[in-house]
Design a protein around this motif. Sequence first.
Motif, PDB file in Angstrom:
ATOM      1  N   GLY A  12     -19.831  -0.569 -23.781  1.00 34.70           N
ATOM      2  CA  GLY A  12     -19.153  -1.717 -23.903  1.00 34.70           C
ATOM      3  C   GLY A  12     -18.448  -2.130 -22.636  1.00 34.70           C
ATOM      4  O   GLY A  12     -17.669  -2.928 -22.672  1.00 34.70           O
ATOM      5  N   ALA A  13     -18.765  -1.415 -21.465  1.00 35.85           N
ATOM      6  CA  ALA A  13     -18.377  -1.620 -20.133  1.00 35.85           C
ATOM      7  C   ALA A  13     -18.491  -3.119 -19.816  1.00 35.85           C
ATOM      8  O   ALA A  13     -19.914  -3.603 -19.828  1.00 35.85           O
ATOM      9  CB  ALA A  13     -18.674  -0.596 -19.232  1.00 35.85           C
ATOM     10  N   LEU A  14     -17.755  -3.929 -19.254  1.00 42.32           N
ATOM     11  CA  LEU A  14     -17.921  -5.374 -18.703  1.00 42.32           C
ATOM     12  C   LEU A  14     -18.666  -5.012 -17.477  1.00 42.32           C
ATOM     13  O   LEU A  14     -18.171  -4.494 -16.388  1.00 42.32           O
ATOM     14  CB  LEU A  14     -16.556  -6.040 -18.443  1.00 42.32           C
ATOM     15  CG  LEU A  14     -16.831  -7.280 -17.936  1.00 42.32           C
ATOM     16  CD1 LEU A  14     -17.811  -8.128 -18.760  1.00 42.32           C
ATOM     17  CD2 LEU A  14     -15.537  -7.953 -17.919  1.00 42.32           C
ATOM     18  N   LEU A  15     -19.900  -5.604 -17.327  1.00 33.07           N
ATOM     19  CA  LEU A  15     -20.657  -5.431 -16.078  1.00 33.07           C
ATOM     20  C   LEU A  15     -20.707  -6.792 -15.230  1.00 33.07           C
ATOM     21  O   LEU A  15     -20.963  -6.796 -14.137  1.00 33.07           O
ATOM     22  CB  LEU A  15     -22.129  -5.041 -16.377  1.00 33.07           C
ATOM     23  CG  LEU A  15     -22.495  -3.911 -17.109  1.00 33.07           C
ATOM     24  CD1 LEU A  15     -23.819  -3.535 -17.543  1.00 33.07           C
ATOM     25  CD2 LEU A  15     -21.625  -2.402 -16.469  1.00 33.07           C
ATOM     26  N   ILE A  37     -29.297 -21.377 -13.369  1.00 32.19           N
ATOM     27  CA  ILE A  37     -28.967 -20.211 -14.006  1.00 32.19           C
ATOM     28  C   ILE A  37     -28.471 -19.225 -12.852  1.00 32.19           C
ATOM     29  O   ILE A  37     -28.732 -19.399 -11.840  1.00 32.19           O
ATOM     30  CB  ILE A  37     -30.436 -19.299 -14.488  1.00 32.19           C
ATOM     31  CG1 ILE A  37     -30.209 -18.100 -15.113  1.00 32.19           C
ATOM     32  CG2 ILE A  37     -31.344 -19.092 -13.319  1.00 32.19           C
ATOM     33  CD1 ILE A  37     -31.455 -17.340 -15.688  1.00 32.19           C
ATOM     34  N   GLY A  38     -27.463 -18.505 -13.389  1.00 33.13           N
ATOM     35  CA  GLY A  38     -26.687 -17.650 -12.552  1.00 33.13           C
ATOM     36  C   GLY A  38     -26.264 -16.358 -13.079  1.00 33.13           C
ATOM     37  O   GLY A  38     -25.871 -16.477 -14.322  1.00 33.13           O
ATOM     38  N   TRP A  39     -25.800 -15.613 -12.268  1.00 35.96           N
ATOM     39  CA  TRP A  39     -25.316 -14.198 -12.625  1.00 35.96           C
ATOM     40  C   TRP A  39     -24.326 -13.815 -11.709  1.00 35.96           C
ATOM     41  O   TRP A  39     -24.662 -13.771 -10.549  1.00 35.96           O
ATOM     42  CB  TRP A  39     -25.897 -13.473 -13.278  1.00 35.96           C
ATOM     43  CG  TRP A  39     -27.429 -13.183 -12.259  1.00 35.96           C
ATOM     44  CD1 TRP A  39     -27.465 -12.127 -11.383  1.00 35.96           C
ATOM     45  CD2 TRP A  39     -28.456 -13.466 -12.383  1.00 35.96           C
ATOM     46  NE1 TRP A  39     -28.389 -12.060 -10.875  1.00 35.96           N
ATOM     47  CE2 TRP A  39     -29.288 -12.935 -11.150  1.00 35.96           C
ATOM     48  CE3 TRP A  39     -29.119 -14.780 -13.053  1.00 35.96           C
ATOM     49  CZ2 TRP A  39     -30.693 -13.634 -10.972  1.00 35.96           C
ATOM     50  CZ3 TRP A  39     -30.410 -14.999 -12.778  1.00 35.96           C
ATOM     51  CH2 TRP A  39     -31.056 -14.389 -11.646  1.00 35.96           C
ATOM     52  N   ARG A  40     -23.427 -12.891 -12.053  1.00 26.68           N
ATOM     53  CA  ARG A  40     -22.565 -12.038 -11.091  1.00 26.68           C
ATOM     54  C   ARG A  40     -22.353 -10.695 -11.908  1.00 26.68           C
ATOM     55  O   ARG A  40     -21.776 -10.665 -12.721  1.00 26.68           O
ATOM     56  CB  ARG A  40     -21.308 -12.730 -10.819  1.00 26.68           C
ATOM     57  CG  ARG A  40     -20.325 -11.932  -9.841  1.00 26.68           C
ATOM     58  CD  ARG A  40     -19.208 -12.643  -9.430  1.00 26.68           C
ATOM     59  NE  ARG A  40     -19.531 -13.658  -8.710  1.00 26.68           N
ATOM     60  CZ  ARG A  40     -18.906 -14.593  -7.953  1.00 26.68           C
ATOM     61  NH1 ARG A  40     -17.465 -14.208  -8.124  1.00 26.68           N
ATOM     62  NH2 ARG A  40     -19.281 -15.161  -6.929  1.00 26.68           N
ATOM     63  N   LEU A  41     -22.916  -9.581 -11.165  1.00 27.81           N
ATOM     64  CA  LEU A  41     -22.844  -8.306 -11.487  1.00 27.81           C
ATOM     65  C   LEU A  41     -21.966  -7.647 -10.635  1.00 27.81           C
ATOM     66  O   LEU A  41     -22.306  -7.483  -9.632  1.00 27.81           O
ATOM     67  CB  LEU A  41     -24.070  -7.839 -12.024  1.00 27.81           C
ATOM     68  CG  LEU A  41     -25.004  -8.541 -13.045  1.00 27.81           C
ATOM     69  CD1 LEU A  41     -26.345  -8.015 -13.051  1.00 27.81           C
ATOM     70  CD2 LEU A  41     -24.426  -8.511 -14.397  1.00 27.81           C
ATOM     71  N   ARG A  42     -21.258  -6.362 -11.375  1.00 28.43           N
ATOM     72  CA  ARG A  42     -20.682  -5.263 -10.487  1.00 28.43           C
ATOM     73  C   ARG A  42     -21.600  -4.620  -9.914  1.00 28.43           C
ATOM     74  O   ARG A  42     -22.921  -4.522 -10.282  1.00 28.43           O
ATOM     75  CB  ARG A  42     -19.954  -4.378 -11.484  1.00 28.43           C
ATOM     76  CG  ARG A  42     -18.803  -4.721 -12.182  1.00 28.43           C
ATOM     77  CD  ARG A  42     -18.392  -3.770 -13.132  1.00 28.43           C
ATOM     78  NE  ARG A  42     -18.887  -2.628 -13.339  1.00 28.43           N
ATOM     79  CZ  ARG A  42     -18.394  -1.795 -14.077  1.00 28.43           C
ATOM     80  NH1 ARG A  42     -17.539  -1.889 -14.877  1.00 28.43           N
ATOM     81  NH2 ARG A  42     -19.191  -0.425 -14.090  1.00 28.43           N
TER      82      ARG A  42
END
Length: 75
Positions: A12-15, A37-42
Amino acid sequence: HTFWAVERKEDGALLGFCGLKRVNSPGGEHLHGAFEIGWRLREDAWGKGYASESARTSLDLAFTRFGASFVVALT
């Protein structure tokens, strides 16, 4: 804007986040109002398929739920 959290199933870690928004940025006037569309990930989540899975989900949502004729991704 339609964004949601990207979480790792195992713990359940927020990525990061992924989703859709309408284009309204300077330089994108010819696309104004289109779905983006967009995303931001660790950084430790890069290269593990999370962006691809999120992109497919976002595209499905744009085309089936919102009736988009096309979707863009701006850098």
